[in-house]
Design an enzyme around this catalytic site. Structure first.
Site, PDB file in Angstrom:
ATOM      1  N   GLY A 166       0.784  -1.232   0.000  1.00  0.00           N
ATOM      2  CA  GLY A 166       0.000   0.000   0.000  1.00  0.00           C
ATOM      3  C   GLY A 166       0.810   1.273   0.000  1.00  0.00           C
ATOM      4  N   MET A 206       1.984  15.199  -6.812  1.00  0.00           N
ATOM      5  CA  MET A 206       2.180  13.990  -6.007  1.00  0.00           C
ATOM      6  C   MET A 206       0.849  13.598  -5.375  1.00  0.00           C
ATOM      7  SD  MET A 206       5.930  14.494  -4.298  1.00  0.00           S
ATOM      8  CE  MET A 206       7.418  14.449  -5.302  1.00  0.00           C
ATOM      9  N   HIS A 254     -32.874  17.833  -5.463  1.00  0.00           N
ATOM     10  CA  HIS A 254     -33.083  18.836  -4.415  1.00  0.00           C
ATOM     11  C   HIS A 254     -33.665  18.152  -3.174  1.00  0.00           C
ATOM     12  CE1 HIS A 254     -34.166  22.618  -2.498  1.00  0.00           C
ATOM     13  NE2 HIS A 254     -35.375  22.086  -2.252  1.00  0.00           N
TER      14      HIS A 254
END
Length: 467
Positions: free
Chosen positions: A39, A319, A445
């Site tokens: 990760g 980045m 809405h």
């Protein structure tokens, strides 16, 4: 010796997404990660843990305003920082485990260790126990990311003078957190600890915070955060950072030559990030690195060595995790003979404070510099029924459109749920929509998204309906 079609060095968002796409396209794929979890920075010490801390601190902050909604909370509401940090880590662990699952699902070989070039087609993997092995790969993708930058005169002890990594696991809420750098990372972590009770002071070299974004967003975010109690010292150059015991002193000089001294118990150095290529031994493969430490690539993210590519923070451009993901996918598809493309102008930027800040396309400053004739339309969140119902009144949506063609050139927003709302702007701009196109789309809405429609109406002959 193991042989692969594609080997990715680095398992951050760019690396692991590229590995998945390569596997989907039929390539025998390997990924190398030096840490025990997959990760990269984003999942382990960046995007995911910081958002977990932002979410937890936001819930705590909301409790202070429950009475406005007719909800009375009796007794003291206390912060258990350790439990908050533990929850953050649980989120990280679950997310990283999810990446490991995806590697297994897609039959991607994962190597744990430091990957370094032996030559253009061979990578050596040095494991934590000192052992090593060499694999062969037709194509190699460098996805080693970035690490926090520092100022040359600051000594990071990672206890009181810290980076964002340490800020995510502090043992206590600071009494006074001094943040050096008013960019995205510093402001987000600053709001976390501001909510938890810390005094927070931000020292920024430029004349405004989040200086890379439209100045109207900087102005509004500064106003909101000041209202929340954060203090700012913009146009200040840090001269010295010193620690004595549990006290940290930061000295900075403004443009008038006046020096200020801030005393706190923690100083967070958040002055950006720099590409990380240490240990790659790219010289053995003949890959060129720029003077700024970035891997040099062409428009296909190909290095000067034809079978070696690079993506993410280690190459030019913003980045951002999602930028790295797009680049990882692009390289995989290019290797498969497809013709992918990335419009870097349409990579959105987000600040995950509350209110959230998001933008895509050109800023007003950029359009002025480029000599583009444009028109603008803005709409405040406080004029929205949904915002009033929820009590999230701060912020606005601003749309910039070409004065002649009405094509949307930039969308800038600050307010509730803007991190999600910006996707509508990206979609519209990807299809080169005009402001009128957006203004004629039906928006449910009551929603926060109506602010986008109203801003488009404002940019179209100044005909917003609800202001």
């Amino acid at each position: 010796m193991s042989q692969f079609d594609v080997t990715i060095i680095g398992s951050g968002p760019g690396g692991y997404v590229s590995a998945i796409r390569c596997a989907q396209l039929g390539f025998k794929t390997a990924i190398i990660e030096k840490y025990s979890t997959l990760g990269g920075t984003c999942l382990n010490v960046g995007c995911i843990p910081s958002k977990a801390m932002l979410a937890s601190s936001h819930h705590y902050d909301e409790l202070k305003h429950f009475a406005d909604h007719g909800i009375e909370v009796s007794g003291d509401v206390k912060v258990n920082l350790q439990k908050m940090v533990d929850r953050k880590q649980a989120v990280v662990d679950q997310t990283c485990s999810g990446v490991k699952f995806l590697m297994d699902k897609n039959k991607i070989t994962v190597f744990e260790g430091i990957g370094s070039f032996e030559d253009a087609t061979h990578v050596k993997i040095t494991k934590n126990d000192g052992s090593s092995e060499v694999i062969e790969s037709k194509n190699i993708i460098i996805a080693t990311g970035s690490k926090p930058s520092n100022l040359p005169f600051i000594t990071l002890d990672k206890e009181r003078i810290i980076t964002s990594t340490e800020a995510l696991k502090l043992p206590e809420v600071p009494k006074h957190l001094v943040i050096i750098g008013g960019g995205v990372i510093g402001i987000e972590l600053g709001q976390v600890y501001l909510r938890l009770g810390a005094q927070v002071s931000v020292v920024e070299y430029m004349d405004r915070i989040i200086p890379g974004m439209d100045s109207s967003l900087s102005k509004e975010l500064t106003k909101v955060l000041k209202k929340q109690g954060m203090k700012f010292y913009v146009s200040h150059k840090v001269q010295a950072v010193e620690r004595k015991g549990n006290e940290v002193t930061v000295k900075a000089e403004n443009t008038k030559g006046e020096v200020i001294t801030l005393e706190g118990d923690y100083a967070l150095v958040s002055v950006g990030r720099k590409p990380y290529t240490a240990g790659l031994n790219v010289d053995k493969a003949g890959v060129k690195i720029s003077d700024r430490g970035m891997v040099e690539v062409n428009d296909h993210l190909q290095t000067n060595v034809s079978n070696i590519y690079a993506i993410g923070d280690v190459v030019r451009g913003a980045m951002l995790a999602h930028k790295a993901e797009e680049e990882g996918t692009m390289v995989a598809e290019y290797l498969a003979g497809q013709k992918p493309h990335i419009d870097y102008n349409l990579i959105p930027g987000v600040v995950y404070t509350w209110p959230e800040v998001a933008a895509v396309g050109k800023t007003e400053e950029q359009l002025k510099e480029e000599g583009v004739t444009y028109k603008t339309g803005s709409f405040p969140f406080k004029a929205l029924g949904r915002a009033r119902a929820g009590g999230d009144l701060d912020g606005f949506v601003k749309i910039l459109a070409d004065a002649k063609t009405d094509e949307v050139l930039g969308v800038h927003m600050i307010g509730a749920r803007c991190a999600d709302l910006i996707a509508e702007a990206v979609t519209a701009m990807e299809f080169r929509a005009s402001a009128e196109d957006i203004s004629r789309m039906s928006h449910a809405h009551p929603t926060f998204a109506e602010a986008v429609k109203e801003a488009a109406l404002a940019a179209t002959d100044n005909r917003a309906l609800h202001v």
